[in-house]
Design a protein around this motif. Structure first.
Motif: not given
Lengths: 229, 394
Positions: B212-219
């Protein structure tokens, strides 16, 4: 002596509702340079109104007033407020019954106040010091008016009036707030100034003793000259 | 003596009244300058915080966008989760330059402070996260040695708060295991300073949040249209797309709405102060009616009387304004603390930014408004007729 102030058929009318009050009624006379003129008369006779017009503080309703030959008022026409101010700066010094000194300024600052507004050419410090010595207030130069007696305050007012070396001193009941001793002092002072500086003095007074130092005494009643001595 | 010194001495005549008038102007100038400084400082700090995040878009589990924004910027409880498999799907998109998965976990620590408190852990990928945060520098130590290492990296403030150094062991609340502090970051001036970083896998394992993740940062890659890609991301099920520009705009528009109200109040306070000045100077003109008449009889022109009274007004306004600006500087720290206390979210760094141009603009605006307010009493004084004044009994 040349004429300093000349008035012809000078009239000042106040209107109070439908009532017409002739404070100055068709007066004609001349004040010569270096003359002391004392204007006397009962209260409400028009002395102060006359002296205010002579000193260019008030406009007449009719008649003429000229100053050293220059026409100031003629038949209801007068100079602009700015021109009158410049005339007042050039010719007149005023002393009133109330001293009207600025309470936050020292004696010296009050005396040199006219120079702040451009009256006179430069502050002649030597003359101011002489004047203060003559008036007996030289030791009070840095005092505030609240630290002076009534006589001293009036002498400061006289010094302020004379600081710019005017040609005419207009004094409206200058001793009205003073006791007899101070009154005598001011009287002899004015006489002294007249002699030393050839100062023309027009003064309004209730005091008959002033007649002794005056060259001319005008007795006024209901705006007219009752007698001229 | 000149007109300026004469005007100054006139103000000294009623010292208490002048002092109260100056105090009124000072208070309103203080409020105005502080609010303008806050407006500038908040925007500046927010921009810096968001720019320092290292990614342009964040995916979170579906929910309130404001909650998501707060979560990203500050950490929080009541977290929502999304499946980790999403990372591959997003990373494979041609627009994406890099991604970094994160799992935030908040745990109550009964030993924190006097009554306990919440501690926030951020599980990050030791490979991708440091690349996104290129500006991170270590005060000492380094990142994690392995993806599942029982290790911790502390932000500057977190290290000070926890009083930990490299090599110390930390016991996590709700866990029996101890974790080794391997790195302490230098101060960044962002929310990262207060963060406790751990390897993503370790956080997932320790707190039972596997996959599980709470966030996925995308560049995104250079030149990619962020809005178009966001539209594409919205097609993914159960995720919330939050772009940094969106977060910035949302918060700034909220702050702007509040600012309009607060600045309106400040403007009204300032107008009241100006009317106070007007009233003070007008009263002083009436009180000095005879005196002004005498000044005119001894040779003062109407324009000189106007100037004298106007200078008095300018002295009052500029004096009050300078005092207000001094207060703004002197109490900026207290004002900032108060603002932080009342605001639900405040970025890190300087919240009240008092720049020279702001100070000059405020000074000019206040003094000019005061000068406008001074016109009426100055005109009244200029038009006093000497004879009327001498005759009056005022």
């Amino acid at each position: 002596m040349t004429d300093m102030i000349t008035i012809k058929n000078l009239t000042k009318i106040y209107r109070r509702g439908s009532e017409e009050i002739r404070a100055v009624d068709n007066l004609s006379f001349s004040v010569r340079a270096g003359e002391i003129v004392s204007i006397t008369g009962p209260s409400g006779s028009g002395k102060t109104t006359l002296v205010n017009i002579l000193g260019c503080l008030d406009n007449p309703t009719g008649g003429e007033l000229s100053l050293q030959g220059r026409e100031i008022f003629k038949d209801g026409l007068t100079l602009s407020e700015k021109e009158l101010t410049l005339i007042r700066r050039q010719y007149f010094g005023y002393v009133f019954q109330k001293f009207f000194l600025l309470p936050t300024l020292t004696v010296l600052e009050n005396i040199t106040l006219p120079f702040v507004f451009g009256a006179g050419t430069n502050t002649d410090q030597t003359y101011i010091r002489e004047l203060m010595t003559l008036l007996g207030i030289d030791k009070r130069a840095n005092h505030l008016p609240s630290e002076l007696s009534g006589g001293e305050m009036q002498r400061v007012a006289i010094a302020r009036a004379l600081a710019t070396k005017p040609q005419v001193l207009i004094a409206d009941e200058p001793t009205g707030n003073l006791d007899s001793k101070r009154t005598a002092e001011i009287k002899s002072l004015l006489s002294e100034l007249n002699k030393r500086q050839n100062l023309t003095i027009i003064l309004v007074t209730h005091d008959p003793d002033f007649a002794r130092i005056a060259d001319t005494v005008l007795e006024i009643s209901d705006g007219r000259i009752l007698s001229q001595k | 003596m000149n007109l300026l010194s004469l005007a100054y001495k006139n103000l000294q005549r009623r010292k208490l009244r002048s002092a109260f008038t100056i105090a009124g102007i000072a208070l309103s100038a203080w409020v105005l300058v502080t609010l303008l400084g806050f407006n500038k400082g908040y925007e500046k700090s927010l921009n810096r915080d968001i720019d320092n995040m290292g990614f342009q878009i964040v995916l979170t589990a579906k929910g309130c966008p404001y909650e998501a924004a707060t979560l990203m910027l500050k950490g929080g409880t009541g977290l929502r989760y999304m499946p980790e498999k999403l990372v591959e799907e997003v990373a494979s998109a041609p627009e994406v330059a890099a991604t970094t998965p994160m799992l935030m976990h908040a745990e109550f620590d009964p030993y924190k402070g006097e009554n306990g408190g919440t501690v926030v852990y951020l599980g990050v990928d030791g490979e991708t996260y440091p690349q996104m945060k290129a500006y991170f520098e270590f005060a000492s130590g380094q990142w994690f040695s392995a993806p599942e290492a029982k290790e911790i990296v502390l932000g500057y403030e977190a290290a000070e708060l926890e009083q930990r150094e490299i090599g110390d062991m930390m016991l996590l609340p709700g866990s029996e295991e101890e974790f080794l502090v391997t790195g302490i970051l230098k101060r960044t001036g962002t929310q990262d300073d207060g963060m406790i970083f751990m390897p993503l896998r370790t956080v997932q394992n320790v707190f039972n949040k596997q996959n599980l993740l709470t966030m996925l940062g995308i560049r995104l890659k250079q030149g990619i249209d962020s809005s178009a890609f966001e539209e594409k991301l919205y097609q993914l099920p159960d995720v919330q797309v939050v772009s940094m520009a969106q977060v910035k705009n949302t918060i700034i528009s909220l702050v702007k709405s509040a600012r309009v109200i607060v600045l309106s109040i400040a403007a009204i306070a300032f107008l009241i102060a100006v009317f106070g000045v007007l009233n003070t100077v007008l009263m002083s003109v009436f009180e000095r009616y005879q005196e002004i008449g005498i000044l005119k009889s001894i040779g003062a022109l109407p324009k000189q009387i106007f100037a004298m009274i106007w200078i008095e007004t300018i002295l009052l306004c500029s004096g009050g304004c300078v005092a207000g600006i001094v207060f703004s500087y002197a109490f900026a720290g207290i004002s900032e603390k108060l603002i932080r206390f009342f605001l639900p979210f405040a970025p890190n760094g300087e919240l009240i930014f008092l720049s020279p141009d702001l100070i000059l603009s405020a000074f000019a605006a206040i003094t000019l408004t005061g000068m406008l307010g001074g016109i009426l009493p100055a005109l009244r004084a200029a038009h006093i007729r000497p004879l009327d004044a001498i005759r009056s009994e005022v």
